[in-house]
Design an enzyme around this catalytic site. Structure first.
Site, PDB file in Angstrom:
ATOM      1  N   CYS A 129       0.848  -1.201   0.000  1.00  0.00           N
ATOM      2  CA  CYS A 129       0.000   0.000   0.000  1.00  0.00           C
ATOM      3  C   CYS A 129       0.874   1.238   0.000  1.00  0.00           C
ATOM      4  O   CYS A 129       0.501   2.285  -0.523  1.00  0.00           O
ATOM      5  CB  CYS A 129      -0.836   0.062   1.276  1.00  0.00           C
ATOM      6  SG  CYS A 129      -1.845  -1.369   1.604  1.00  0.00           S
TER       7      CYS A 129
ATOM      8  N   HIS B 256       1.678  13.563  -7.274  1.00  0.00           N
ATOM      9  CA  HIS B 256       0.970  14.850  -7.198  1.00  0.00           C
ATOM     10  C   HIS B 256      -0.363  14.822  -7.939  1.00  0.00           C
ATOM     11  O   HIS B 256      -1.181  15.735  -7.800  1.00  0.00           O
ATOM     12  CB  HIS B 256       1.863  15.968  -7.742  1.00  0.00           C
ATOM     13  CG  HIS B 256       1.599  17.308  -7.119  1.00  0.00           C
ATOM     14  ND1 HIS B 256       0.488  17.576  -6.356  1.00  0.00           N
ATOM     15  CD2 HIS B 256       2.309  18.460  -7.150  1.00  0.00           C
ATOM     16  CE1 HIS B 256       0.517  18.838  -5.956  1.00  0.00           C
ATOM     17  NE2 HIS B 256       1.610  19.396  -6.418  1.00  0.00           N
TER      18      HIS B 256
ATOM     19  N   ASP C 223      -2.208  16.462  -2.797  1.00  0.00           N
ATOM     20  CA  ASP C 223      -1.801  17.874  -2.848  1.00  0.00           C
ATOM     21  C   ASP C 223      -0.666  18.119  -1.868  1.00  0.00           C
ATOM     22  O   ASP C 223      -0.493  17.370  -0.899  1.00  0.00           O
ATOM     23  CB  ASP C 223      -2.970  18.782  -2.446  1.00  0.00           C
ATOM     24  CG  ASP C 223      -4.097  18.710  -3.452  1.00  0.00           C
ATOM     25  OD1 ASP C 223      -3.801  18.407  -4.624  1.00  0.00           O
ATOM     26  OD2 ASP C 223      -5.247  18.928  -3.052  1.00  0.00           O
TER      27      ASP C 223
END
Ligand code: CAO
Length: 419
Positions: free
Chosen positions: A336, A392, A396
């Site tokens: 993950c 990105h 953010d």
């Protein structure tokens, strides 16, 4: 001056300009290709019907044109007039068009038996150029095996095969990347060749893919691990007695999981179409392990459900098997989030590359005692440098700053992990 117009292209609908083969100032001869047009069924080259110097280009790639549209204005010796590129005496169609019923075929007005010259010494038929476009191959870097160096379909297939077996991006241009120059180092001095290990080659391809596909940003911070280290040192002997090492890494794994629970978008993957975030309800952490054969990333499963000692034991076993080259591919799947720790070696910070399909990775450097200003005085604290690279497209900057701040605070006071 002479205007050359789009001839009857056998289709009442507009066709698209897919290539402009000349530029202002070029000298063209009769039958030199001016532009390439593409309809539903075929592409076709439009040759010049006059010789002269190109003064003006009236079309651009992407324009939709019909019969009669102006292609170029030529400075021709023989007066000023508008002429359409004439219909072909011999017709030939692209490969795709050839298998279509005649009524549907958009027949090229002029298709000579020889391929056209299309710019910097490249000769190729429309079908070959179309295939090159589909594969993202720059024809300027493909060698042609046909007559006069003509590039054929087989040349493209061989080019792709070579690129795949060398692990390169097919043309170096698929992602808009310029090709690296080939350097003959023997010109500068003695050299020797050392073959790249298989794992290193595999990880190189993965790292390159992730680097070019993911817009990376790296956020840095330092965590005060003075208290954590005190606790770790108090437990180290007990771990040693049980046959494994208790390093800062397992504390980081637990703190990371607590931060992932606070910020679930870090425990996620982007769907292939980029439309959805796939949020994971499990906490499997990848750990980068340096091995003599190259970098591997085994995955420690369900970190949220394991204690520090269990994790330390498992990490020791897994990294040992990694170094012996005994990991199965299943053990390296399903992460993950990944941690890459260079803390055992040194350095103050680095920018780790995201282990896709994860959306973030934590780089950990070596902790150092530093003077930290607290309550009006500098006090010595053990500070751990953290480098968080994130995707990105998904995360953010503010989210990343929040995540790393939360992680630092969890490492600063491990009791928070229990909250
Ligand atoms: N600061 C200071 N000391 C640290 C530290 C840190 N951040 N992290 C580890 N250490 C110490 C350990 O406590 C240990 O010291 P002791 O033996 O005195 O306890 C020593 O450094 C060596 O640790 P280690 O590297 O053997 O163990 P680890 O659990 O920290 O890491 C593993 C295990 C497998 C991650 C590591 O061996 C490894 O392979 N790291 C390289 C990963 C890598 O190459 N990443 C770059 C990938 S490119 O993005």
């Amino acid at each position: 001056m002479k205007s050359i117009l789009v001839p009857d292209v056998g289709n009442s609908a507009s066709v698209e300009v897919i290539e402009v083969n000349v530029k202002v100032g070029d000298t063209v001869a009769v039958n030199d290709t001016l532009v390439t047009l593409e309809g539903d069924k075929a592409s076709m080259e439009i040759p010049s019907t006059a010789a002269g110097v190109v003064k003006e280009i009236k079309l651009k790639v992407g324009d939709k044109v019909k019969q009669g549209a102006e292609i170029v204005v030529l400075d021709a010796a023989d007066g000023s007039e508008k002429v359409a590129a004439s219909a072909a005496p011999e017709k030939s169609v692209t490969e795709k068009a050839a298998v279509m019923p005649t009524a549907q075929v958009l027949v090229a007005p002029v298709m000579q038996s020889e391929p056209h010259h299309i710019g910097e010494g490249v000769y190729a038929s429309p079908a070959v150029r179309r295939l090159a476009r589909e594969l993202g191959i720059d024809l300027n870097i493909v060698g042609g095996s046909g007559r006069k160096g003509r590039i054929q379909k087989t040349d493209l297939h061989q080019f792709v095969q070579r690129a795949l077996s060398s692990g390169e991006t097919p043309s170096g241009t698929g992602a808009g990347l310029p090709r690296m120059p080939e350097v003959d180092f023997t010109v500068f001095g003695d050299i020797e060749f050392k073959p790249m290990a298989r794992i290193r080659k595999l990880s190189a391809a993965n790292l390159h893919r992730n680097w070019v596909n993911i817009p990376h940003v790296t956020q840095f911070d330092e965590a005060d691990i003075t208290d954590l280290e005190e606790f770790r040192n108090s437990q180290k002997k007990q771990a040693q007695a049980q046959g494994f090492k208790l390093t800062p890494l397992v504390f980081l794994m637990k703190a990371v999981v607590a931060a992932l629970k606070q910020y679930p978008e870090f425990n996620a993957s982007l769907s292939p179409d980029g439309e959805q975030l796939i949020l994971k309800k499990y906490y499997h952490i990848g750990v980068a392990v340096d091995t003599p054969q190259g970098l591997v990333v085994p995955v420690i499963r369900s970190v949220d459900q394991k204690g520090l000692f269990d994790l330390a034991k498992e990490l020791g076993e897994v990294s040992e098997r990694a170094r012996e080259g005994k990991l199965t591919s299943k053990e390296m799947q399903g992460s993950c989030f990944t941690i890459s720790s260079l803390g055992g070696i040194g350095g103050t910070a680095f920018t780790p590359i995201i282990n896709a399909p994860d959306v973030a990775i934590l780089g950990v450097s070596r902790s150092q005692m530093k003077p930290v200003y607290q309550e009006g005085a500098f006090v010595p604290r053990l500070m751990l440098p953290l480098s968080l690279s994130y995707d990105h497209r998904v995360i953010d900057g503010a989210q990343a700053a929040n995540f790393i701040t939360a992680l630092s605070s969890l490492l600063g006071d491990l009791r928070r992990v229990l909250l």
